[in-house]
Design a protein around this motif. Structure first.
Motif, PDB file in Angstrom:
ATOM      1  N   ASN A  83      41.879  17.415  56.933  1.00  0.00           N
ATOM      2  CA  ASN A  83      41.452  16.119  56.426  1.00  0.00           C
ATOM      3  C   ASN A  83      39.925  16.024  56.388  1.00  0.00           C
ATOM      4  O   ASN A  83      39.340  15.553  55.402  1.00  0.00           O
ATOM      5  CB  ASN A  83      42.021  15.000  57.301  1.00  0.00           C
ATOM      6  CG  ASN A  83      41.622  13.626  56.814  1.00  0.00           C
ATOM      7  OD1 ASN A  83      42.132  13.120  55.832  1.00  0.00           O
ATOM      8  ND2 ASN A  83      40.685  13.004  57.518  1.00  0.00           N
ATOM      9  N   ASP A  84      39.282  16.472  57.462  1.00  0.00           N
ATOM     10  CA  ASP A  84      37.820  16.391  57.524  1.00  0.00           C
ATOM     11  C   ASP A  84      37.150  17.363  56.557  1.00  0.00           C
ATOM     12  O   ASP A  84      36.068  17.083  56.042  1.00  0.00           O
ATOM     13  CB  ASP A  84      37.337  16.648  58.951  1.00  0.00           C
ATOM     14  CG  ASP A  84      37.657  15.481  59.881  1.00  0.00           C
ATOM     15  OD1 ASP A  84      38.194  14.466  59.389  1.00  0.00           O
ATOM     16  OD2 ASP A  84      37.374  15.583  61.087  1.00  0.00           O
ATOM     17  N   SER A  86      38.465  18.165  53.661  1.00  0.00           N
ATOM     18  CA  SER A  86      38.667  17.548  52.347  1.00  0.00           C
ATOM     19  C   SER A  86      37.723  16.374  52.120  1.00  0.00           C
ATOM     20  O   SER A  86      37.278  16.127  50.994  1.00  0.00           O
ATOM     21  CB  SER A  86      40.121  17.084  52.197  1.00  0.00           C
ATOM     22  OG  SER A  86      41.023  18.148  52.369  1.00  0.00           O
ATOM     23  N   ASP A  87      37.407  15.653  53.199  1.00  0.00           N
ATOM     24  CA  ASP A  87      36.622  14.421  53.083  1.00  0.00           C
ATOM     25  C   ASP A  87      35.157  14.586  53.467  1.00  0.00           C
ATOM     26  O   ASP A  87      34.429  13.598  53.546  1.00  0.00           O
ATOM     27  CB  ASP A  87      37.230  13.327  53.977  1.00  0.00           C
ATOM     28  CG  ASP A  87      38.555  12.814  53.434  1.00  0.00           C
ATOM     29  OD1 ASP A  87      38.907  13.179  52.306  1.00  0.00           O
ATOM     30  OD2 ASP A  87      39.221  12.062  54.157  1.00  0.00           O
ATOM     31  N   ALA A  90      32.528  12.745  51.266  1.00  0.00           N
ATOM     32  CA  ALA A  90      32.618  11.285  51.344  1.00  0.00           C
ATOM     33  C   ALA A  90      32.216  10.786  52.721  1.00  0.00           C
ATOM     34  O   ALA A  90      31.582   9.728  52.860  1.00  0.00           O
ATOM     35  CB  ALA A  90      34.037  10.828  51.003  1.00  0.00           C
ATOM     36  N   ASP A  91      32.566  11.542  53.761  1.00  0.00           N
ATOM     37  CA  ASP A  91      32.249  11.125  55.129  1.00  0.00           C
ATOM     38  C   ASP A  91      30.748  11.040  55.370  1.00  0.00           C
ATOM     39  O   ASP A  91      30.293  10.258  56.214  1.00  0.00           O
ATOM     40  CB  ASP A  91      32.871  12.099  56.140  1.00  0.00           C
ATOM     41  CG  ASP A  91      34.382  11.945  56.247  1.00  0.00           C
ATOM     42  OD1 ASP A  91      34.911  10.954  55.711  1.00  0.00           O
ATOM     43  OD2 ASP A  91      35.027  12.818  56.861  1.00  0.00           O
ATOM     44  N   LYS A  97      31.745   7.912  60.102  1.00  0.00           N
ATOM     45  CA  LYS A  97      32.357   9.216  59.839  1.00  0.00           C
ATOM     46  C   LYS A  97      31.338  10.315  59.555  1.00  0.00           C
ATOM     47  O   LYS A  97      31.653  11.497  59.651  1.00  0.00           O
ATOM     48  CB  LYS A  97      33.345   9.102  58.672  1.00  0.00           C
ATOM     49  CG  LYS A  97      34.546   8.231  58.985  1.00  0.00           C
ATOM     50  CD  LYS A  97      35.494   8.140  57.797  1.00  0.00           C
ATOM     51  CE  LYS A  97      36.682   7.247  58.124  1.00  0.00           C
ATOM     52  NZ  LYS A  97      37.611   7.116  56.970  1.00  0.00           N
ATOM     53  N   SER A 149      46.183  13.855  52.743  1.00  0.00           N
ATOM     54  CA  SER A 149      44.762  14.195  52.635  1.00  0.00           C
ATOM     55  C   SER A 149      44.341  14.514  51.210  1.00  0.00           C
ATOM     56  O   SER A 149      43.188  14.292  50.827  1.00  0.00           O
ATOM     57  CB  SER A 149      44.439  15.396  53.543  1.00  0.00           C
ATOM     58  OG  SER A 149      44.631  15.070  54.898  1.00  0.00           O
ATOM     59  N   ARG A 154      45.028   7.341  49.043  1.00  0.00           N
ATOM     60  CA  ARG A 154      44.381   6.377  48.145  1.00  0.00           C
ATOM     61  C   ARG A 154      45.384   5.467  47.448  1.00  0.00           C
ATOM     62  O   ARG A 154      45.002   4.620  46.647  1.00  0.00           O
ATOM     63  CB  ARG A 154      43.543   7.128  47.102  1.00  0.00           C
ATOM     64  CG  ARG A 154      42.444   7.998  47.706  1.00  0.00           C
ATOM     65  CD  ARG A 154      41.619   8.692  46.641  1.00  0.00           C
ATOM     66  NE  ARG A 154      40.622   9.572  47.229  1.00  0.00           N
ATOM     67  CZ  ARG A 154      40.833  10.839  47.543  1.00  0.00           C
ATOM     68  NH1 ARG A 154      42.024  11.382  47.301  1.00  0.00           N
ATOM     69  NH2 ARG A 154      39.883  11.584  48.092  1.00  0.00           N
ATOM     70  N   ARG A 217      36.159   2.921  51.848  1.00  0.00           N
ATOM     71  CA  ARG A 217      37.362   3.638  51.443  1.00  0.00           C
ATOM     72  C   ARG A 217      38.019   2.835  50.324  1.00  0.00           C
ATOM     73  O   ARG A 217      38.286   1.641  50.489  1.00  0.00           O
ATOM     74  CB  ARG A 217      38.328   3.804  52.620  1.00  0.00           C
ATOM     75  CG  ARG A 217      39.464   4.759  52.324  1.00  0.00           C
ATOM     76  CD  ARG A 217      40.502   4.759  53.429  1.00  0.00           C
ATOM     77  NE  ARG A 217      39.962   5.070  54.735  1.00  0.00           N
ATOM     78  CZ  ARG A 217      40.729   5.148  55.832  1.00  0.00           C
ATOM     79  NH1 ARG A 217      42.022   4.925  55.743  1.00  0.00           N
ATOM     80  NH2 ARG A 217      40.183   5.419  56.995  1.00  0.00           N
TER      81      ARG A 217
END
Length: 315
Positions: A83-84, A86-87, A90-91, A97, A149, A154, A217
């Motif tokens: 998940n981290d 993938s994000d 954005a984080d 984050k 993820s 979304r 988000r």
């Protein structure tokens, strides 16, 4: 301070740990408490696969459950890394984050990917070791979280249902591990409680984000307004009602309805959690919120003690 744990480059004046400490943080061990749900079926399997008169099966059952627990800790750690990863882009723009080990650069992408693959393999190996069906459940858990993820998170409503499904999967895994068929009410109660916790997290996220909910988000903006409050009310009611019905309707529970004595602890826990969702700044992390609030911890301990005493005295 060891050289492997020296601070990483500060972000907005905040030092970020690097090395093994950062990697451990990325695995989010504080959230592994959810994996204790695998032990729930054992507690309510008294006089089915074990009894107070015959404790001989208990060591073997507990070994299986401990292996399953360790397996799900490995699987969940792999999921958090995925998940981290993938994000991570954005984080970096999120106020909190951005401090995550991967987003901050404290853990490199290649290192995270290698550990993720190793944990996923180890977790699946552990579940398949106990039972082939259990291995399939482990694969299902991974598939659901990968889908989450990769974009399902979304999609309004579907996101919370998938996360809640992870709680139910853990309870099912515990039942499969000890070869027991709990009452359907146990699964219904677990699902309702999980939805309540997940919706509560979304509620807290929307409350704390304020006008910037959509910015932090995209899906949060869809929960803003009275909608999330309505969902919270519905899920809280469902959680309380399903547990109450479970104490009365489950065939493997005492037929004298003495399990109703545990309801005050459940009621207080629900009310206290609702209170914290509206007042605490840590409400976005339900695991930490629950474990750091003394009244809530005491209500959980009280429920466990009361439930065990009821089962023992009626065995």
């Amino acid at each position: 301070m060891s050289t492997t744990d020296k601070p990483h480059t500060p972000i907005d004046g905040q030092a970020v740990a690097a090395g093994p400490t950062a990697l451990l943080k990325a695995l989010r061990p504080q959230q592994w408490i959810k994996n204790t749900l695998v032990f729930l079926p054992f507690m309510f399997a008294i006089d089915q696969v074990w009894s107070l008169d015959n404790l001989d099966p208990v060591p073997e059952l507990m070994i299986k459950l401990l292996i399953v627990f360790a397996g799900f800790c490995a699987l969940s750690g792999a999921v958090y890394l995925f998940n981290d990863l993938s994000d991570r882009k954005a984080d970096k723009s999120h106020p909190v984050k951005k401090l995550r080990p991967i987003a901050s650069g404290a853990v490199s992408v290649p290192a995270a990917a290698v550990v993720m693959a190793a944990l996923a393999g180890a977790g699946l190996a552990a579940t398949f070791l106990v039972d082939l069906v259990l291995g399939g459940i482990g694969l299902l858990y991974l598939a659901i979280n990968v889908a989450y993820s990769m974009g399902v998170k979304r999609i309004v409503l579907v996101d919370i249902m998938l996360v809640a499904g992870g709680y139910v999967i853990r309870a099912v895994a515990g039942a499969v591990a000890i070869d027991v068929s709990p009452s359907p009410w146990l699964y219904a109660t677990t699902a309702a409680a999980a939805l309540f916790i997940v919706v509560g997290r979304r509620y807290a996220e929307v409350r704390l984000a304020g006008d910037d909910a959509s910015g932090q988000r995209s899906v949060l903006g869809k929960y803003a307004g009275p909608f999330i409050s309505q969902l919270l009310t519905i899920t809280a009611t469902a959680a309380w009602l399903s547990y109450t019905l479970y104490t009365v309707e489950a065939e493997n529970l005492p037929q004298n309805n003495t399990m109703l004595l545990t309801i005050p602890f459940v009621s207080f826990g629900l009310f206290r959690y609702l209170y914290l969702l509206n007042t605490s700044k840590e409400a976005e992390a339900p695991e930490q919120l629950i474990m750091r609030d003394a009244p809530l911890v005491l209500s959980i301990i009280g429920w466990i003690v009361a439930a065990v005493l009821v089962l023992i005295l009626n065995a």
